[in-house]
Write a protein that holds these residues in place. Structure first.
Motif, PDB file in Angstrom:
ATOM      1  N   PRO A  76      -6.139   3.876   4.194  1.00  0.00           N
ATOM      2  CA  PRO A  76      -5.110   3.270   5.042  1.00  0.00           C
ATOM      3  C   PRO A  76      -3.911   2.666   4.300  1.00  0.00           C
ATOM      4  O   PRO A  76      -2.768   2.933   4.653  1.00  0.00           O
ATOM      5  CB  PRO A  76      -5.872   2.183   5.803  1.00  0.00           C
ATOM      6  N   GLU A  77      -4.163   1.850   3.274  1.00  0.00           N
ATOM      7  CA  GLU A  77      -3.033   1.182   2.611  1.00  0.00           C
ATOM      8  C   GLU A  77      -2.076   2.173   1.955  1.00  0.00           C
ATOM      9  O   GLU A  77      -0.870   2.109   2.197  1.00  0.00           O
ATOM     10  CB  GLU A  77      -3.522   0.132   1.610  1.00  0.00           C
ATOM     11  N   ILE A  80      -0.117   4.125   4.835  1.00  0.00           N
ATOM     12  CA  ILE A  80       0.943   3.371   5.509  1.00  0.00           C
ATOM     13  C   ILE A  80       2.115   3.157   4.551  1.00  0.00           C
ATOM     14  O   ILE A  80       3.279   3.301   4.938  1.00  0.00           O
ATOM     15  CB  ILE A  80       0.409   2.028   6.053  1.00  0.00           C
ATOM     16  N   LYS A  81       1.831   2.845   3.297  1.00  0.00           N
ATOM     17  CA  LYS A  81       2.913   2.652   2.317  1.00  0.00           C
ATOM     18  C   LYS A  81       3.678   3.950   2.075  1.00  0.00           C
ATOM     19  O   LYS A  81       4.903   3.939   1.947  1.00  0.00           O
ATOM     20  CB  LYS A  81       2.355   2.085   1.013  1.00  0.00           C
ATOM     21  N   TRP A 134      -9.714   4.641  11.832  1.00  0.00           N
ATOM     22  CA  TRP A 134     -10.221   3.594  10.950  1.00  0.00           C
ATOM     23  C   TRP A 134     -11.423   2.890  11.572  1.00  0.00           C
ATOM     24  O   TRP A 134     -12.386   2.588  10.881  1.00  0.00           O
ATOM     25  CB  TRP A 134      -9.145   2.573  10.623  1.00  0.00           C
ATOM     26  N   THR A 176       6.952  -4.021   3.275  1.00  0.00           N
ATOM     27  CA  THR A 176       5.782  -3.677   2.455  1.00  0.00           C
ATOM     28  C   THR A 176       4.833  -4.878   2.360  1.00  0.00           C
ATOM     29  O   THR A 176       3.617  -4.730   2.522  1.00  0.00           O
ATOM     30  CB  THR A 176       6.219  -3.216   1.051  1.00  0.00           C
ATOM     31  N   ASP A 177       5.390  -6.061   2.114  1.00  0.00           N
ATOM     32  CA  ASP A 177       4.564  -7.265   2.019  1.00  0.00           C
ATOM     33  C   ASP A 177       3.872  -7.568   3.348  1.00  0.00           C
ATOM     34  O   ASP A 177       2.686  -7.920   3.376  1.00  0.00           O
ATOM     35  CB  ASP A 177       5.411  -8.468   1.596  1.00  0.00           C
ATOM     36  N   ILE A 179       3.109  -5.433   5.760  1.00  0.00           N
ATOM     37  CA  ILE A 179       2.086  -4.415   6.007  1.00  0.00           C
ATOM     38  C   ILE A 179       0.861  -4.661   5.141  1.00  0.00           C
ATOM     39  O   ILE A 179      -0.281  -4.550   5.610  1.00  0.00           O
ATOM     40  CB  ILE A 179       2.656  -3.002   5.803  1.00  0.00           C
ATOM     41  N   THR A 180       1.073  -5.017   3.877  1.00  0.00           N
ATOM     42  CA  THR A 180      -0.059  -5.319   2.984  1.00  0.00           C
ATOM     43  C   THR A 180      -0.880  -6.475   3.558  1.00  0.00           C
ATOM     44  O   THR A 180      -2.113  -6.397   3.607  1.00  0.00           O
ATOM     45  CB  THR A 180       0.455  -5.664   1.563  1.00  0.00           C
ATOM     46  N   LEU A 183      -2.768  -5.294   6.737  1.00  0.00           N
ATOM     47  CA  LEU A 183      -3.917  -4.441   6.422  1.00  0.00           C
ATOM     48  C   LEU A 183      -5.071  -5.271   5.866  1.00  0.00           C
ATOM     49  O   LEU A 183      -6.238  -4.937   6.086  1.00  0.00           O
ATOM     50  CB  LEU A 183      -3.520  -3.321   5.464  1.00  0.00           C
ATOM     51  N   THR A 184      -4.759  -6.370   5.197  1.00  0.00           N
ATOM     52  CA  THR A 184      -5.803  -7.284   4.702  1.00  0.00           C
ATOM     53  C   THR A 184      -6.541  -7.917   5.888  1.00  0.00           C
ATOM     54  O   THR A 184      -7.759  -8.134   5.817  1.00  0.00           O
ATOM     55  CB  THR A 184      -5.179  -8.378   3.804  1.00  0.00           C
TER      56      THR A 184
END
Length: 188
Positions: A76-77, A80-81, A134, A176-177, A179-180, A183-184
């Motif tokens: 996933p990460e 998405i990135k 997922w 990006t931050d 989304i990260t 996702l966490t």
């Protein structure tokens, strides 16, 4: 018989793509479409109204192309990135899509016309599919529902619609931050 609406749309698309929104005027669009300026106003209220249609079509076409060329089975990460990086890469190469980031008036106009179209977008459809995938693969935290995960991604749409109001010099890094972090919260 030539479809004048389509001819105007295609002429505008070409001109917006090659010379940008500001450098394009209605007379040029009409001339390139092979119609009189008065004919333009039979089909479109303004250059801005036509631009919103061109932008929406271009945006969906580019995103569909990106999605078609991405391995949707990757983790996933990175997935998405990768999608986000490609959206920004294609946007930087496309004068129509650049208007979203460089022209606050058009950004607001596009957002107001397209707010209802989010659920119809190719990215929204992809996110639904990925979240279900997922969850099926057991990658999501047990307390994370599909609805909650989708709501987090929908929040990015709100942020994107208001990106001109955010004080940052690196909008891509901000997304990006975010989304990260999301996702966490979503993934195990």
């Amino acid at each position: 018989m030539v479809d004048k609406r389509q001819a105007l749309f295609q002429a505008a698309h070409h001109l917006f793509l090659t010379q940008g929104f500001k450098a394009t005027n209605i007379a040029q669009i009409a001339q390139n479409a092979g119609v009189a300026v008065g004919t333009f106003y039979r089909y479109y209220d303004s250059k801005e109204a036509l631009f919103v249609k061109v932008y929406t079509t271009e945006n969906e076409a580019v995103k569909a192309k990106i999605i078609a060329n991405v391995d949707l089975d990757q983790a996933p990460e990175p997935l998405i990135k990768t999608i986000l990086q490609q959206i920004f890469q294609f946007t930087n190469q496309n004068t129509i899509l650049q208007e979203w980031f460089t022209n606050p008036k058009l950004n607001a106009l596009i957002a107001s016309h397209n707010a209802q179209a989010v659920e119809d977008s190719v990215v929204y459809t992809l996110l639904l599919k990925l979240i279900k995938q997922w969850q099926t693969q057991g990658l999501m935290k047990p307390e994370m529902t599909q609805e909650r995960a989708l709501s987090l991604f929908n929040a990015l749409t709100v942020i994107d619609f208001h990106q001109s109001e955010i004080q940052t010099t690196d909008y891509y890094q901000l997304l990006t931050d975010l989304i990260t972090g999301m996702l966490t919260v979503i993934l195990k």
